[in-house]
Design a protein around this motif. Structure first.
Motif, PDB file in Angstrom:
ATOM      1  N   MET A 180       0.844  -1.209   0.000  1.00 54.61           N
ATOM      2  CA  MET A 180       0.000   0.000   0.000  1.00 54.61           C
ATOM      3  C   MET A 180       0.878   1.256   0.000  1.00 54.61           C
ATOM      4  O   MET A 180       1.958   1.255   0.592  1.00 54.61           O
ATOM      5  CB  MET A 180      -0.916  -0.031   1.225  1.00 54.61           C
ATOM      6  N   ALA A 181       0.397   2.301  -0.637  1.00 56.17           N
ATOM      7  CA  ALA A 181       1.205   3.508  -0.787  1.00 56.17           C
ATOM      8  C   ALA A 181       1.328   4.289   0.520  1.00 56.17           C
ATOM      9  O   ALA A 181       0.438   4.240   1.368  1.00 56.17           O
ATOM     10  CB  ALA A 181       0.564   4.399  -1.846  1.00 56.17           C
ATOM     11  N   ILE A 182       2.445   5.010   0.643  1.00 54.34           N
ATOM     12  CA  ILE A 182       2.609   5.937   1.772  1.00 54.34           C
ATOM     13  C   ILE A 182       1.701   7.138   1.519  1.00 54.34           C
ATOM     14  O   ILE A 182       1.748   7.748   0.443  1.00 54.34           O
ATOM     15  CB  ILE A 182       4.076   6.404   1.892  1.00 54.34           C
ATOM     16  N   GLU A 183       0.871   7.450   2.483  1.00 55.75           N
ATOM     17  CA  GLU A 183      -0.080   8.572   2.378  1.00 55.75           C
ATOM     18  C   GLU A 183       0.114   9.525   3.551  1.00 55.75           C
ATOM     19  O   GLU A 183       0.717   9.169   4.553  1.00 55.75           O
ATOM     20  CB  GLU A 183      -1.529   8.056   2.455  1.00 55.75           C
TER      21      GLU A 183
ATOM     22  N   LYS B  76      -6.063   3.953   7.794  1.00 58.95           N
ATOM     23  CA  LYS B  76      -5.516   3.495   9.073  1.00 58.95           C
ATOM     24  C   LYS B  76      -5.922   4.453  10.195  1.00 58.95           C
ATOM     25  O   LYS B  76      -6.333   4.044  11.277  1.00 58.95           O
ATOM     26  CB  LYS B  76      -3.992   3.375   9.000  1.00 58.95           C
TER      27      LYS B  76
ATOM     28  N   GLU C 185       1.519  10.398   8.713  1.00 54.91           N
ATOM     29  CA  GLU C 185       2.058   9.754   7.514  1.00 54.91           C
ATOM     30  C   GLU C 185       2.246   8.265   7.765  1.00 54.91           C
ATOM     31  O   GLU C 185       2.658   7.864   8.853  1.00 54.91           O
ATOM     32  CB  GLU C 185       3.407  10.397   7.171  1.00 54.91           C
ATOM     33  N   GLY C 186       1.964   7.471   6.738  1.00 52.99           N
ATOM     34  CA  GLY C 186       2.206   6.033   6.844  1.00 52.99           C
ATOM     35  C   GLY C 186       1.534   5.300   5.703  1.00 52.99           C
ATOM     36  O   GLY C 186       0.840   5.901   4.879  1.00 52.99           O
ATOM     37  N   GLU C 187       1.721   3.992   5.681  1.00 55.52           N
ATOM     38  CA  GLU C 187       1.067   3.170   4.652  1.00 55.52           C
ATOM     39  C   GLU C 187      -0.440   3.221   4.843  1.00 55.52           C
ATOM     40  O   GLU C 187      -0.936   2.956   5.927  1.00 55.52           O
ATOM     41  CB  GLU C 187       1.542   1.720   4.770  1.00 55.52           C
ATOM     42  N   GLY C 188      -1.149   3.616   3.801  1.00 53.58           N
ATOM     43  CA  GLY C 188      -2.610   3.695   3.883  1.00 53.58           C
ATOM     44  C   GLY C 188      -3.078   4.576   5.031  1.00 53.58           C
ATOM     45  O   GLY C 188      -4.047   4.244   5.724  1.00 53.58           O
TER      46      GLY C 188
END
Ligand code: GDP
Length: 140
Positions: free
Chosen positions: A1-4, A85, A78-81
């Motif tokens: 999953m992308a960093i968002e 999350k 910031e973090g994956e999905g």
């Protein structure tokens, strides 16, 4: 999953009860990184502008007065999905429906005074982050 990145607000009911650190621990324990953060007091105009999407809702007045009633902590996570999350870590809007262990289950006082805001989609996250932060204030 992308960093968002997603926008989070620790609301006045939570800052009043000195819960900023406990709420931030929930984000960090879930793998979200706080890459920008500031404590501020919203004007009623800022609260109305931020929540403009809800202007037709019956609780708009109550919501915006509450959001301007005391300090808030606005932050970028910031973090994956990160968008989804963060919504999981927050729990359902109404604390009565929030899953055990979520921020709202543990800390929210009511459906209105529910301790945290979190963006609901990547597009709104980008708009909401730009509402409060300049790009130079985000340090990942
Ligand atoms: P969220 O994305 O989970 O924050 O929920 P919504 O986008 O549906 O609503 C935005 C905010 O409006 C919520 O977090 C609450 O603070 C507030 N809100 C929602 N429903 C009610 C309500 O029935 N009464 C009051 N007073 N506030 C509400």
């Amino acid at each position: 999953m992308a960093i968002e990145r997603t926008l989070s607000i620790i609301k006045p009911d939570a800052t009043r009860r000195n819960l900023t650190g406990k709420i931030n621990a929930k984000f960090e324990d879930a793998g979200l990184r706080i890459v920008a953060q500031k404590r501020m007091k919203l004007s009623i105009e800022q609260a109305q502008q931020f929540y403009a999407v809800h202007s037709a809702r019956p609780f708009f007045g109550e919501l915006t007065e509450f959001m301007a009633s005391g300090p808030v902590v606005v932050q970028v996570l910031e973090g994956e999905g990160a968008v989804l999350k963060n919504r999981e870590v927050m729990g359902a809007t109404n604390p009565k429906d929030a899953a055990p262990g979520t921020i709202r289950a543990e800390f929210a006082e009511s459906v209105g005074e529910n301790s945290v805001h979190g963006s609901d989609a990547p597009e709104t996250a980008a708009q909401e982050i730009a509402f409060f932060f300049a790009g130079t204030e985000l340090v990942g």
